[in-house]
Design an enzyme around this catalytic site. Structure first.
Site, PDB file in Angstrom:
ATOM      1  CB  SER A   7      -0.906   0.005   1.223  1.00 29.15           C
ATOM      2  OG  SER A   7      -0.120   0.306   2.362  1.00 29.15           O
ATOM      3  CE  LYS A   8      -2.323   6.713  -2.295  1.00 32.81           C
ATOM      4  NZ  LYS A   8      -3.427   7.598  -2.008  1.00 32.81           N
ATOM      5  NE  ARG A   9       0.607   0.445   6.002  1.00 34.49           N
ATOM      6  CZ  ARG A   9       1.376  -0.600   6.190  1.00 34.49           C
ATOM      7  NH1 ARG A   9       2.537  -0.507   6.801  1.00 34.49           N
ATOM      8  NH2 ARG A   9       0.994  -1.807   5.772  1.00 34.49           N
TER       9      ARG A   9
ATOM     10  N   GLY B  91       5.493   3.216  -0.017  1.00 30.38           N
ATOM     11  CA  GLY B  91       6.112   4.044  -1.060  1.00 30.38           C
ATOM     12  C   GLY B  91       5.204   4.070  -2.274  1.00 30.38           C
TER      13      GLY B  91
END
Ligand code: GLU
Length: 469
Positions: free
Chosen positions: A239-241, A243
């Site tokens: 996920s965006k966490r 990168g």
């Protein structure tokens, strides 16, 4: 029968690398078998679907080079067709109107929870004997077979069994008549003659429902292949966490589409120890049934390594094309300087990304307006005479080639009893404002005579002014 695969994104966000990998596998499978690859936009969730996200998906597909043979088709354009098929299922007694109120369903669910039963619809309206209430707009439920199993013969997971008793009589049309997700997918896969459904394994639980609907319609079943998720390095779903996760974000960060495709295909599939594959090799070697069953973790370092590999080995003109987009973002016009593919050749040994390459290319297209600290430290009165001499001799040099430039810089260094580096470094500082650049002869050659002379002149002024102060 010719192979037909599809990529069927819901346009509720950007094109995620997981989706891109699924699309790539579908595309490769179609290409390998000389079949067709279809793009279908699953936009029936009107609240969450946006035109912006459709564009982001199309843009991502184009950038990756995953060209589709048919589509994009939009599910919202097929409502008439879905309505007709729902009518047909009702007529044939394979679906029924359900009038149960929300309150009744909530109570049913609560009772089942108390009894520790799996919540499911109790078939109350399946064989309704009493006349239906006149003032209720019913939903339509599909009659899931009451007994037996559905065997999903998955190309990646093997055979997965689902018991029909575990599957609900799912709603296929809401009370406003709009169709629901599993139903539209089944109808479209049928109408589009899809032979292979390759998709993320988050959809595996939907597959027995779709199979039951297809069977009720008398439609042939496609072959299914459910691709495992992509995880982050911490084992959690990517996920965006972690990168960048959107395809276009990787573009922004300076990756080449070839590197991202190569990275994604290897993430979950392999062919011996081979790491680098051309698209033609992939088409020849890829086999959907060899995709790993287990989820794979995204490794940014490996992607970076592949990117560097492709920067070095792809046709410089192709890299230049991708680079020019990044230069545009820095406000540089590649027409105002040396041939961009020559710049690529000069910079590709050092750059890991196109962003780095674009930054390094600025010295060839933008004036030097200052010197960084290390460069300034090179510009001392001790090199004034040699730089001045170099200026005069460069003004008269023909031809202006890397070889002749190299010979001239060496000759001037000798004449002033300087080691080559003792002249090359100040010269580099003078013409780039920095202390790192491609070899000095290549740098000067790319800059051209006019820019080189202007910059040396500016550096000479700078040194004279410093010594006066
Ligand atoms: N629209 C679904 C999604 O974006 C894919 C459905 C399918 O491939 O069958 O997750």
């Amino acid at each position: 029968m010719s192979v037909r695969t599809r990529f069927a994104p819901s346009p509720t966000g950007y094109l995620h690398v997981g989706g891109a990998r699924t699309a790539l596998y579908s595309w490769l499978h179609a290409r390998k078998h000389g079949g067709s690859f279809i793009l279908r936009i699953e936009d029936t969730d009107l609240e969450r679907s946006t035109a912006e996200s459709v564009n982001a998906i199309l843009e991502g597909m184009t950038w990756l080079g995953l060209e589709y043979d048919e589509g994009p088709f939009y599910q919202t354009h097929h409502f008439e067709r879905y309505r007709a098929v729902i009518g047909q299922l009702l007529d044939e007694g394979k679906a029924y109107h359900c009038y149960c109120s929300r309150e009744r369903l909530e109570q049913l669910r609560a009772d089942q929870m108390v009894r520790k039963e799996k919540p499911r619809y109790d078939h109350h309206c399946r064989d309704l004997r009493t006349p239906p209430p006149a003032d209720v707009a019913p939903v339509v439920r599909f009659k899931t077979p009451l007994e037996g199993d559905v065997a999903v013969q998955d190309q990646i997971k093997g055979t997965v069994l689902f018991s029909n008793s575990e599957l609900d009589d799912l709603i296929i049309a809401r009370s406003d008549g709009t169709p629901t997700y599993n139903f539209t997918v089944a109808v479209d896969d049928w109408d589009m003659h899809v032979t292979h459904v390759i998709r993320g394994d988050d959809h595996l639980n939907n597959t027995p429902r779709q199979i039951n609907i297809l069977k009720a319609l008398g439609a042939p079943l496609p072959v299914y292949a459910h691709v495992p998720m992509i995880l982050g390095t911490d084992g959690q779903r990517l996920s965006k966490r972690h990168g960048a996760v959107s395809v276009m974000q990787f573009r922004e960060e300076g990756y080449l589409p070839e590197a991202l495709l190569n990275y994604l295909v290897r993430l979950g599939w392999s062919h011996g120890d081979q790491e680098v594959f051309s698209v033609d090799e992939l088409i020849a070697l890829f086999d959907i049934s060899n995709v790993n069953r287990a989820a794979s973790a995204f490794d940014p370092q490996k992607l970076l390594w592949l990117n560097q590999h492709y920067l070095k080995h792809l046709d410089p003109a192709h890299v230049a094309h991708q680079l020019s987009w990044h230069m545009g973002k820095l406000g540089i016009d590649p027409a105002q300087g040396p041939e961009l593919s020559d710049v690529v050749i000069a910079l590709r040994e050092r750059a890991k990304t196109l962003v780095e390459m674009a930054q390094a290319s600025t010295i060839f297209y933008q004036d030097v307006t200052g010197y960084d600290d290390k460069a300034a430290a090179q510009l001392t009165p001790g090199v004034l005479a040699a730089l001045d001499d170099l200026y005069t001799r460069l003004a008269a040099l023909t031809p202006w080639t890397a070889e002749s430039l190299h010979a001239l810089v060496s000759a001037v260094a000798d004449a002033h009893q300087l080691a080559l580096g003792k002249l090359a470094q100040p010269l580099r500082a003078a013409v780039t404002g920095k202390t790192a650049s491609p070899p000095i002869d290549v740098t000067l050659q790319l800059l051209g005579r006019e820019r080189t002379l202007q910059r040396i002149e500016r550096a000479l002024d700078y040194i004279r002014k410093q010594s006066k102060d």
